[in-house]
Motif scaffolding. Structure first.
Motif, PDB file in Angstrom:
ATOM      1  N   ASP A  37      74.530  98.282 124.457  1.00 48.67           N
ATOM      2  CA  ASP A  37      73.123  98.643 124.232  1.00 48.67           C
ATOM      3  C   ASP A  37      72.184  97.887 125.169  1.00 48.67           C
ATOM      4  O   ASP A  37      71.231  98.461 125.707  1.00 48.67           O
ATOM      5  CB  ASP A  37      72.719  98.356 122.779  1.00 48.67           C
ATOM      6  CG  ASP A  37      73.332  99.334 121.796  1.00 48.67           C
ATOM      7  OD1 ASP A  37      73.721 100.439 122.228  1.00 48.67           O
ATOM      8  OD2 ASP A  37      73.411  98.984 120.597  1.00 48.67           O
ATOM      9  N   VAL A  38      72.450  96.606 125.376  1.00 44.86           N
ATOM     10  CA  VAL A  38      71.616  95.791 126.269  1.00 44.86           C
ATOM     11  C   VAL A  38      71.720  96.320 127.696  1.00 44.86           C
ATOM     12  O   VAL A  38      70.712  96.482 128.396  1.00 44.86           O
ATOM     13  CB  VAL A  38      72.045  94.310 126.196  1.00 44.86           C
ATOM     14  CG1 VAL A  38      71.353  93.490 127.275  1.00 44.86           C
ATOM     15  CG2 VAL A  38      71.747  93.740 124.820  1.00 44.86           C
ATOM     16  N   ILE A  39      72.930  96.630 128.124  1.00 42.74           N
ATOM     17  CA  ILE A  39      73.132  97.158 129.481  1.00 42.74           C
ATOM     18  C   ILE A  39      72.443  98.503 129.640  1.00 42.74           C
ATOM     19  O   ILE A  39      71.750  98.748 130.636  1.00 42.74           O
ATOM     20  CB  ILE A  39      74.636  97.268 129.792  1.00 42.74           C
ATOM     21  CG1 ILE A  39      75.259  95.867 129.855  1.00 42.74           C
ATOM     22  CG2 ILE A  39      74.874  98.018 131.086  1.00 42.74           C
ATOM     23  CD1 ILE A  39      76.767  95.870 129.903  1.00 42.74           C
ATOM     24  N   LYS A  40      72.595  99.363 128.647  1.00 44.09           N
ATOM     25  CA  LYS A  40      71.982 100.693 128.713  1.00 44.09           C
ATOM     26  C   LYS A  40      70.459 100.592 128.775  1.00 44.09           C
ATOM     27  O   LYS A  40      69.813 101.273 129.583  1.00 44.09           O
ATOM     28  CB  LYS A  40      72.405 101.508 127.490  1.00 44.09           C
ATOM     29  CG  LYS A  40      71.848 102.912 127.455  1.00 44.09           C
ATOM     30  CD  LYS A  40      72.315 103.637 126.199  1.00 44.09           C
ATOM     31  CE  LYS A  40      71.604 104.951 126.108  1.00 44.09           C
ATOM     32  NZ  LYS A  40      71.118 105.257 124.785  1.00 44.09           N
ATOM     33  N   ASP A  41      69.876  99.728 127.927  1.00 39.90           N
ATOM     34  CA  ASP A  41      68.422  99.539 127.942  1.00 39.90           C
ATOM     35  C   ASP A  41      67.944  99.019 129.291  1.00 39.90           C
ATOM     36  O   ASP A  41      66.935  99.487 129.827  1.00 39.90           O
ATOM     37  CB  ASP A  41      67.992  98.574 126.835  1.00 39.90           C
ATOM     38  CG  ASP A  41      68.130  99.172 125.450  1.00 39.90           C
ATOM     39  OD1 ASP A  41      68.291 100.408 125.344  1.00 39.90           O
ATOM     40  OD2 ASP A  41      68.079  98.396 124.470  1.00 39.90           O
ATOM     41  N   GLY A  42      68.660  98.047 129.843  1.00 39.29           N
ATOM     42  CA  GLY A  42      68.281  97.480 131.134  1.00 39.29           C
ATOM     43  C   GLY A  42      68.365  98.499 132.254  1.00 39.29           C
ATOM     44  O   GLY A  42      67.462  98.601 133.094  1.00 39.29           O
ATOM     45  N   LEU A  43      69.444  99.274 132.272  1.00 36.10           N
ATOM     46  CA  LEU A  43      69.607 100.288 133.318  1.00 36.10           C
ATOM     47  C   LEU A  43      68.533 101.364 133.223  1.00 36.10           C
ATOM     48  O   LEU A  43      67.962 101.783 134.234  1.00 36.10           O
ATOM     49  CB  LEU A  43      70.996 100.904 133.249  1.00 36.10           C
ATOM     50  CG  LEU A  43      72.172  99.980 133.599  1.00 36.10           C
ATOM     51  CD1 LEU A  43      73.501 100.699 133.379  1.00 36.10           C
ATOM     52  CD2 LEU A  43      72.072  99.475 135.023  1.00 36.10           C
TER      53      LEU A  43
END
Length: 192
Positions: A37-43
C-alpha cells in the motif's frame, strides 16, 4: 524587508509548502515498513506530480529562479552580513537545486515513466531515493530560512548598537557661546 528578501522568503516558503505535502508520502516510504500500500501510494502520488501540466512545471521553475535572483541581488550590497548570511543562503539554495536536478528529476522519471528494462524493484528504489532527496531539500531550505532570520536579527542588533553609540559621541553645540566664568560656574554646580 525589501523586495529581494521578500523574493527569497516567498520562493523558499513556496517550495517548503510543496515539499511538506510530499512529506506525507515520503515519511511513510522512508520511516515505516514498506508495504504494498505504501509503495502504491508513493508511485501514484509521484506519477501525478510527474504528469502535471507544463504550465505548472514552468511556474515552479520560475519561482526557483526568483529565489536565486533575490539571493544574488542581496549579495550585491557585499557587507559582512551579506557575505555570511546571504552567501551561505545562496550556497544552501544552490545545493538544494542541485539535489533536485541530480536526484529528484531522474528518480521521478524512473518512478512515473520507467524504461522498459527497469523492474518494479528499480521503481521502488527510485521512490526511496526521491523521498530521501526531498527530505534533504527540506533541511537545506529550512537552513535558508534560518539564515535569513539570523540576518534580520543581526541587522537589528547592529542598528541598535549604532544608535546607542551615536548620541554618546556627539555633543550638542551650545546655543550661544559661553564665557569662561559661566562655564566654570556650571561645571562646579554639576560636581555638587
Amino acid at each position: 524587508m525589501g523586495y529581494r528578501q521578500a523574493a527569497v522568503l516567498t520562493s523558499v516558503s513556496f517550495f517548503l509548502g510543496v515539499l511538506f505535502i510530499c512529506l506525507n508520502v515520503d515519511y511513510r516510504v522512508l520511516f515505516t515498513p514498506l508495504s504494498e500500500d505504501v509503495i502504491k501510494d508513493g508511485l501514484e502520488f509521484y506519477t501525478t506530480f510527474y504528469n502535471a501540466p507544463a504550465g505548472i512545471k514552468a511556474l515552479m521553475h520560475a519561482i526557483m529562479g526568483v529565489g536565486i535572483i533575490g539571493l544574488v541581488g542581496k549579495l550585491h550590497k557585499w557587507d559582512e552580513s551579506a557575505m555570511f548570511f546571504d552567501g551561505s543562503s545562496l550556497a544552501a539554495y544552490i545545493f538544494a537545486l542541485a539535489v533536485y536536478l541530480s536526484v529528484g528529476v531522474p528518480a521521478s522519471h524512473t518512478v512515473a515513466a520507467p524504461l522498459p528494462e527497469l523492474t518494479r524493484k528499480d521503481q521502488v528504489e527510485a521512490l526511496r531515493v526521491l523521498s530521501a532527496g526531498n527530505t534533504i531539500i527540506i533541511v537545506l531550505l529550512g537552513a535558508v530560512l534560518v539564515l535569513q532570520a539570523g540576518e534580520g536579527y543581526a541587522r537589528r542588533i547592529e542598528a541598535g548598537a549604532a544608535a546607542a553609540i551615536t548620541p554618546a559621541t556627539s555633543k550638542p553645540a551650545p546655543s550661544r557661546p559661553q564665557e569662561a566664568g559661566e562655564e566654570a560656574t556650571e561645571e562646579s554646580k554639576k560636581d555638587q
